[in-house]
Design a protein around this motif. Structure first.
Motif, mmCIF file in Angstrom:
data_model
loop_
_atom_site.group_PDB
_atom_site.id
_atom_site.type_symbol
_atom_site.label_atom_id
_atom_site.label_comp_id
_atom_site.label_asym_id
_atom_site.label_seq_id
_atom_site.Cartn_x
_atom_site.Cartn_y
_atom_site.Cartn_z
ATOM 1 N N ASP A 37 11.240 -1.147 3.636
ATOM 2 C CA ASP A 37 11.839 -1.342 2.319
ATOM 3 C C ASP A 37 10.826 -2.045 1.432
ATOM 4 O OD1 ASP A 37 13.349 -1.781 0.117
ATOM 5 O OD2 ASP A 37 14.823 -3.096 1.068
ATOM 6 N N SER A 38 10.410 -1.380 0.365
ATOM 7 C CA SER A 38 9.345 -1.929 -0.482
ATOM 8 C C SER A 38 9.740 -3.223 -1.153
ATOM 9 C CB SER A 38 8.945 -0.900 -1.554
ATOM 10 O OG SER A 38 8.472 0.288 -0.962
ATOM 11 N N PHE A 98 0.831 -1.205 0.000
ATOM 12 C CA PHE A 98 0.000 0.000 0.000
ATOM 13 C C PHE A 98 0.862 1.250 0.000
ATOM 14 C CE2 PHE A 98 -1.885 3.406 2.539
ATOM 15 C CZ PHE A 98 -3.047 3.660 1.828
ATOM 16 N N LEU A 99 1.907 1.292 0.837
ATOM 17 C CA LEU A 99 2.778 2.454 0.897
ATOM 18 C C LEU A 99 3.549 2.632 -0.413
ATOM 19 C CD1 LEU A 99 4.179 2.073 4.527
ATOM 20 C CD2 LEU A 99 2.438 3.682 3.730
ATOM 21 N N TRP A 100 4.003 1.506 -0.981
ATOM 22 C CA TRP A 100 4.698 1.619 -2.263
ATOM 23 C C TRP A 100 3.759 2.154 -3.344
ATOM 24 C CZ3 TRP A 100 3.189 -0.650 -6.803
ATOM 25 C CH2 TRP A 100 4.028 -0.393 -7.905
ATOM 26 N N HIS A 101 2.541 1.602 -3.424
ATOM 27 C CA HIS A 101 1.612 1.995 -4.481
ATOM 28 C C HIS A 101 1.220 3.460 -4.344
ATOM 29 C CE1 HIS A 101 -2.414 2.259 -6.475
ATOM 30 N NE2 HIS A 101 -1.761 1.604 -7.397
ATOM 31 N N ARG A 102 1.004 3.931 -3.127
ATOM 32 C CA ARG A 102 0.641 5.332 -2.923
ATOM 33 C C ARG A 102 1.773 6.252 -3.384
ATOM 34 N NH1 ARG A 102 -0.427 8.282 2.842
ATOM 35 N NH2 ARG A 102 1.775 7.745 3.036
ATOM 36 N N GLU A 103 3.011 5.866 -3.062
ATOM 37 C CA GLU A 103 4.144 6.676 -3.476
ATOM 38 C C GLU A 103 4.369 6.572 -4.986
ATOM 39 O OE1 GLU A 103 8.415 7.450 -4.264
ATOM 40 O OE2 GLU A 103 7.487 5.479 -4.281
ATOM 41 N N TYR A 104 4.076 5.393 -5.554
ATOM 42 C CA TYR A 104 4.239 5.188 -6.995
ATOM 43 C C TYR A 104 3.240 6.052 -7.774
ATOM 44 C CZ TYR A 104 4.377 2.774 -11.515
ATOM 45 O OH TYR A 104 4.492 2.489 -12.847
ATOM 46 N N VAL A 105 2.029 6.157 -7.278
ATOM 47 C CA VAL A 105 1.023 7.006 -7.932
ATOM 48 C C VAL A 105 1.513 8.451 -7.980
ATOM 49 C CG1 VAL A 105 -1.309 7.939 -7.745
ATOM 50 C CG2 VAL A 105 -0.913 5.511 -7.347
ATOM 51 N N LYS A 106 2.079 8.941 -6.887
ATOM 52 C CA LYS A 106 2.573 10.315 -6.856
ATOM 53 C C LYS A 106 3.719 10.500 -7.837
ATOM 54 C CE LYS A 106 1.352 11.119 -2.002
ATOM 55 N NZ LYS A 106 1.883 11.420 -0.647
ATOM 56 N N ARG A 107 4.664 9.559 -7.851
ATOM 57 C CA ARG A 107 5.806 9.693 -8.752
ATOM 58 C C ARG A 107 5.376 9.628 -10.215
ATOM 59 N NH1 ARG A 107 9.041 5.610 -8.674
ATOM 60 N NH2 ARG A 107 8.069 4.293 -7.099
ATOM 61 N N PHE A 108 4.406 8.769 -10.512
ATOM 62 C CA PHE A 108 3.943 8.652 -11.890
ATOM 63 C C PHE A 108 3.245 9.930 -12.340
ATOM 64 C CE2 PHE A 108 1.457 7.289 -15.478
ATOM 65 C CZ PHE A 108 2.206 6.288 -16.067
ATOM 66 N N GLU A 109 2.427 10.501 -11.443
ATOM 67 C CA GLU A 109 1.720 11.732 -11.807
ATOM 68 C C GLU A 109 2.658 12.913 -11.945
ATOM 69 O OE1 GLU A 109 -1.135 12.110 -8.714
ATOM 70 O OE2 GLU A 109 -2.572 10.691 -9.607
#
Length: 454
Positions: A381-382, A95-106
C-alpha cells in the motif's frame, strides 16, 4: 541449469550510506553545462547498478521488480526483506508508486495535464544553487548555530526548537510524532478519514521550506499531497532518507508542478540505493537457506567433525593399526570442512541436499493464504502506515520458541532455479575446498611414524 564458474563469489555486503547532503549529483549536472541541462527526460531512465558481481541476470533488480522470479526471490520477498531485515521498505514503496505514477501521468488524456509542466533540469539546477546559496549565507552569518543545526538535524532537539520558533504547528509542546505501530496506524487512519488533512500537512511542509502553497487545480495534486505527507515531510510515517536540502529542492519542484520530473532529485537517489545497496544485500541474504540458529548449529557441527577427525587420526597414528587406516579420518575431515565452509556462507548442507530452506519467522505463524495476502496488501500500500513490525504477534511468539525448534523449523522447497544454481555452486566449492583440506591433513598424519602404543 548447471553450475556457475567455480570462482563464483556471492555479492558483497553493502553498508547503508548517508543521504547525499551536498547534492553532488545535482552539482555535477550544473557543472556539466547547459547543453545537458535541457534534457530532463533522460533523468527518468533507470539507474543501472554498479554492484552486480555475484548476481546472475535471472536475479537482476529489473527481473525481480517485473515479476520474473520465483520464491524466495519475488517482489514480495524483496519487500519483506526490506521491512523485517533492512528496515528501509519506504524506498521500494516509493519507487513502485513513482514508477506507476509516471505511467498514469503519461497515459492521462485530460485538459488539465497542461497545467502541470515539466520540471526541467535547468529549473532543478537553479533551485539547488539557490538552496546551497541560502545555506552558505546562513552559515556565514551564524556558523556556530548552522553547525549545531546540522548536528541535531532530525532529532528531538531540532523539532522542539522548531516548535518554539513557531515553524511547526503543535498545540502541545510535549507531543512527539507517533512511534509505535499502533499509534502510527491511528495516525494514518485519521489522515485517510479526513481528506483535507493531507493538504494541511503538505501546506505545512511548503511553509517550513519557505514556499507558498501551490494551486490545487493541477492534476494529481491530492495524490501529491499524500506523497508529501507520507514520504517527504519531517515526521512522515515513511519518511525517505533524504537530506534537508534535497527535501527543500523537491518541495520547491512540487510547489511548481505535479509532473513526475518534480521527483527527479529523490527518485534517482532512491532507485540508486535500491539497485546498488538493497538488491545485492537481498540476493546475498536469500542465498542463506537456514535461520541463524540452524547456521550456528551447522558451524558448531563442522568444527566438531573437524575435531573428531583430528582425534581419530591421532588415535590411529598412535595405535598399532596399519598406516592405511589413518586415511579413514579424511572422510570426517571432508564432512567437517565442507559443513563449516557452507555454514560460513549461510548455508546448511543438509537443507541444500533437498533444495529446501527454512520458512522465514514472519511467515511461520501465518495460518492461511488470507494472512499472507493481507500482509502483502499492507506492505504494498503506497500510502499505508509506518513499516514498524515490533508489535506484530509473530515477534513475541518467535522469541518464545526454544532453540531446538528453531534449528528444526518448518522447511519449504526453493522454487527459484537461479538461486538453486548459486547454492549448488557454493556447495561444490565447499566440497572442493574440503577435499583439498582433508588431503593435506590426512597427508600429514600419514607421514608421521606410528606410535605402536596400543
Amino acid at each position: 541449469m548447471g553450475l556457475l564458474p567455480l570462482n563464483y563469489r556471492r555479492p558483497s555486503y553493502v553498508k547503508k550510506g548517508r543521504p547525499n547532503d551536498d547534492l553532488s549529483k545535482s552539482q555535477t549536472s550544473i557543472n556539466s553545462g547547459s547543453d545537458n541541462a535541457d534534457k530532463p527526460a533522460r533523468s527518468l531512465k533507470p539507474v543501472r547498478s554498479a554492484n552486480t558481481l555475484g548476481i546472475p541476470p535471472a536475479l537482476s533488480f529489473d527481473k525481480i521488480i517485473d515479476g520474473g522470479t520465483c520464491p524466495p526471490c519475488t517482489t514480495r520477498d524483496f519487500m519483506n526483506y526490506l521491512i523485517y531485515v533492512e528496515r528501509s521498505a519506504e524506498n521500494l514503496q516509493f519507487f513502485l508508486w513513482h514508477r506507476e505514477y509516471v505511467k498514469r501521468f503519461e497515459q492521462a488524456d485530460t485538459p488539465d495535464i497542461a497545467l502541470a509542466p515539466e520540471w526541467t533540469q535547468t529549473m532543478e539546477d537553479e533551485a539547488v544553487m539557490r538552496i546551497q546559496k541560502d545555506h552558505a549565507e546562513n552559515l556565514r552569518r551564524d556558523p556556530k548555530s548552522s553547525i549545531a543545526a546540522e548536528m541535531f538535524q532530525g532529532t528531538d532537539f531540532e523539532k522542539n526548537s522548531q516548535i518554539r520558533k513557531g515553524s511547526v504547528s503543535d498545540s502541545n509542546p510535549f507531543s512527539t510524532p507517533p512511534e509505535t505501530p499502533g499509534e502510527r496506524e491511528d495516525y494514518s487512519d485519521y489522515v485517510a478519514s479526513n481528506a483535507t488533512s493531507y493538504r494541511i500537512q503538505a501546506n505545512e511542509a511548503f511553509s517550513s521550506a519557505g514556499l507558498k502553497a501551490p494551486f490545487t487545480i493541477q492534476p494529481f495534486r491530492r495524490e501529491i499531497e499524500r506523497v508529501i505527507a507520507t514520504y517527504i515531510m519531517d515526521g512522515a510515517p515513511r519518511q525517505l532518507n533524504i537530506s534537508d536540502r534535497e527535501q527543500k529542492a523537491v518541495l520547491q519542484a512540487l510547489a511548481y508542478t505535479t509532473h513526475p520530473t518534480a521527483f527527479r532529485i529523490i527518485s534517482k537517489q532512491v532507485e540508486s540505493e535500491l539497485r546498488r545497496q538493497a538488491h545485492p544485500n537481498f540476493i546475498r541474504w536469500s542465498i542463506c537457506n537456514g535461520n541463524s540458529a540452524r547456521v550456528f548449529f551447522a558451524r558448531v557441527l563442522g568444527v566438531g567433525l573437524i575435531i573428531g577427525g583430528l582425534v581419530l587420526a591421532q588415535v590411529l597414528t598412535l595405535s598399532r593399526a596399519a598406516r592405511g587406516y589413518r586415511a579413514l579420518a579424511a572422510i570426517v575431515f571432508v564432512l567437517g570442512i565442507a559443513t563449516l565452509i557452507a555454514a560460513y556462507k549461510g548455508m546448511c548442507v543438509v537443507l541444500h541436499g533437498m533444495h529446501h530452506r527454512h520458512v522465514r519467522p514472519w511467515e511461520l505463524f501465518m495460518t492461511d493464504e488470507e494472512d499472507v495476502d493481507d500482509t502483502g496488501k499492507r506492505s504494498f500500500d503506497s500510502f499505508g502506515s509506518s513499516n514498524s513490525y515490533e508489535e506484530e504477534p509473530w515477534v513475541v511468539r518467535y522469541k518464545k520458541r526454544n532453540i531446538i525448534r528453531k534449528i528444526f523449523d518448518r522447511e519449504v522447497w526453493i522454487q527459484e532455479p537461479a538461486l538453486r544454481q548459486i547454492q549448488d555452486t557454493i556447495f561444490v566449492q565447499s566440497m572442493l575446498c574440503a577435499v583439498v583440506g582433508a588431503a593435506i591433513l590426512t597427508g600429514v598424519f600419514l607421514a608421521v611414524p606410528g606410535g605402536d602404543l596400543f
